[in-house]
Scaffold this motif. Sequence first.
Motif, PDB file in Angstrom:
ATOM      1  N   ASN A 128     -13.512   2.149  24.241  1.00 30.90           N
ATOM      2  CA  ASN A 128     -13.581   1.315  24.648  1.00 30.90           C
ATOM      3  C   ASN A 128     -11.963   1.146  25.502  1.00 30.90           C
ATOM      4  O   ASN A 128     -11.737   0.175  26.771  1.00 30.90           O
ATOM      5  N   ARG A 153     -16.560   2.308  34.744  1.00 27.73           N
ATOM      6  CA  ARG A 153     -16.517   1.159  33.702  1.00 27.73           C
ATOM      7  C   ARG A 153     -18.032   0.597  33.828  1.00 27.73           C
ATOM      8  O   ARG A 153     -18.234   0.198  32.567  1.00 27.73           O
ATOM      9  N   ALA A 203     -20.052   2.845  31.379  1.00 30.98           N
ATOM     10  CA  ALA A 203     -19.615   2.819  29.664  1.00 30.98           C
ATOM     11  C   ALA A 203     -20.022   1.631  29.300  1.00 30.98           C
ATOM     12  O   ALA A 203     -20.181   1.036  28.120  1.00 30.98           O
ATOM     13  N   PHE A 204     -20.250   0.150  30.422  1.00 27.87           N
ATOM     14  CA  PHE A 204     -20.642  -1.026  29.506  1.00 27.87           C
ATOM     15  C   PHE A 204     -21.691  -0.754  29.626  1.00 27.87           C
ATOM     16  O   PHE A 204     -22.493  -1.585  28.442  1.00 27.87           O
ATOM     17  N   THR A 219     -22.769   1.368  26.045  1.00 28.31           N
ATOM     18  CA  THR A 219     -22.353   1.061  24.890  1.00 28.31           C
ATOM     19  C   THR A 219     -22.654   0.323  24.499  1.00 28.31           C
ATOM     20  O   THR A 219     -23.440  -0.340  23.582  1.00 28.31           O
ATOM     21  N   GLY A 274     -10.527  -5.038  28.697  1.00 28.19           N
ATOM     22  CA  GLY A 274     -10.586  -3.344  28.951  1.00 28.19           C
ATOM     23  C   GLY A 274     -10.599  -2.686  30.262  1.00 28.19           C
ATOM     24  O   GLY A 274     -11.122  -1.822  30.133  1.00 28.19           O
ATOM     25  N   GLN A 326     -11.331   1.273  30.400  1.00 27.62           N
ATOM     26  CA  GLN A 326     -13.203   1.903  30.044  1.00 27.62           C
ATOM     27  C   GLN A 326     -13.224   2.653  31.135  1.00 27.62           C
ATOM     28  O   GLN A 326     -13.407   3.760  30.421  1.00 27.62           O
ATOM     29  N   SER A 378     -11.127   6.341  28.921  1.00 28.52           N
ATOM     30  CA  SER A 378     -11.946   6.832  27.645  1.00 28.52           C
ATOM     31  C   SER A 378     -13.643   6.947  27.759  1.00 28.52           C
ATOM     32  O   SER A 378     -14.134   8.218  27.029  1.00 28.52           O
ATOM     33  N   PHE A 379     -14.343   6.657  28.668  1.00 25.79           N
ATOM     34  CA  PHE A 379     -15.296   7.228  29.359  1.00 25.79           C
ATOM     35  C   PHE A 379     -15.460   8.480  29.073  1.00 25.79           C
ATOM     36  O   PHE A 379     -16.955   8.747  28.777  1.00 25.79           O
TER      37      PHE A 379
END
Lengths: 61, 464
Positions: free
Chosen positions: B178, B304, B307-308, B311, B404, B408, B411-412
């Motif tokens: 991330n 974001r 992604a959270f 993850t 991040g 984030q 990279s997501f």
Amino acid sequence: MIDDASLAAWCDAMAALLDLPIERGDRAEILANLRLIARQIGLVGDVALDDLAEPAPVFRA
Amino acid sequence: MSLTLDVLRAAARDIAAAVSSGQMSARAVTAAALGHVDARNPQLNAFTDITRARALAKAAAIDAGHAPRGALAGVPYAVKNLYDVAGVVTRAGSKINRDNAAAATDAFVVEKLEAAGAVLLGALDMDEYAYGFTGENVHDGDSRNPHDPRHMTGGSSGGSAGAVASGMVAFALGSDTNGSIRVPASLCGLFGLKPTYGRLSRRGVFPFVASLDHVGVLARSAGDLALAYDAMQGRDSGDPAQAAREAEHVLPLLSQGATGLRIAVAGDYFRRSGRPECFAAVDAVAAALGATRDVVVPSAAAARAAAFVITAAEGAAFHLSRLRQRPQDFDAAVRDRLFAGAMIPAEAVLRAQKLRAWFRGRINALFEEVDIVLTPATPCRAPLSGQKTIEIDGADVPVRANLGLYTQPISFIGLPALTVPLWTPGEHLPIGVQIIGPPWREDLILRVAHELERKGVAHAPVAP
């Protein structure tokens, strides 16, 4: 917005179902993280996606 | 043979040239680097394992002509301790993994670097299981910022950043799920490259979130990033996520510079929630590159958030058996986040994966109009080690959750991205700018980074 009581009930039910020993952790911290996750899920839900939208490919044959 | 090059500050390419030409011995380079590790590591806590015997044996083999004098001949490097190193336990920042057997072989990219002649000095500190942005570790101790050891390195590749910024090694491998390369590069004043998702093989790298994990490199110049990146490319059937692409070397392209590239500054989400210095750094880079265009990365906050969610859920699923069996052996902060991640409903994860595909489509359209997008790498300079909040827009916000913020969403969807370090007169800590390119165009972001270095805008001095 999910209320704290519902989140706590979810936490305890999921911990039992998944056999997670959350008593070895800090329940208040776990609930704080669940509140944060719930906010993120809400942000994701704010974007209107078509029912037929495909998820990102994570598998290739 | 005497030293004629300051190997603790020299570029990897210069070390390799000196060793290949016989101007310096690999043994002399390695001994100098190990001596510097002995002197600096007690304060900075970058290394968790020092592979002294292996390093000296490799150097002797190079000098004797029994090991390749390739593009990285004699260059000292180290790896985040989630990379397999033969004979070393891959601890991944954890207490639990220390009970595992030592790795039998090197990770794929380590094999590639070895084949190019690089000399491995050891393995490096990191956030537990790569789940963090601070470089803090309750088992191995916090990695310290070489530019001011009172401050954090950032993470999770914190030891990697500390080792390079202090001159202990010329470059180091990190991993980035991330932002775990780009964040510490920003806080420690380094160039940090996260290639496109699927570009480099992750075989022999302990996972965190398989659908988001990348391997990459931190160095003190764009040229050294390119040198190491080129050496690590290559097809490997051992990583099912690796794309079916042949190596596309970038080093020969760096001198093309940034002329002709359509460069834009990201607005909206990427101009909020940061301290003024992070936006000033982006503006300085944009001015140096003549970039006057602004673009909006659509739905970056939702990206974001997705992604959270992915993850938390995927990381928890990966660690579920360890959470059940050894919860007391986790860092408490990591454990409680993973517990929560395990409870996420499937529909939320699948929706986040749908958003990922949708967002990728929107960004691909954006990259029809521009070649490069600039954003801050982090919302602030390095906080103090242990600091819990930072002040942004008059409010105290959590450090851990916000470092991040700008990495984030990128990279997501696996875009290649790179941090370049900027320094403000009067400030002793750096701050990074993130350079983002379209998929598979690592060449473009490295050309821009090289151009900024050539113009004197970005640079990465070894900490005094």
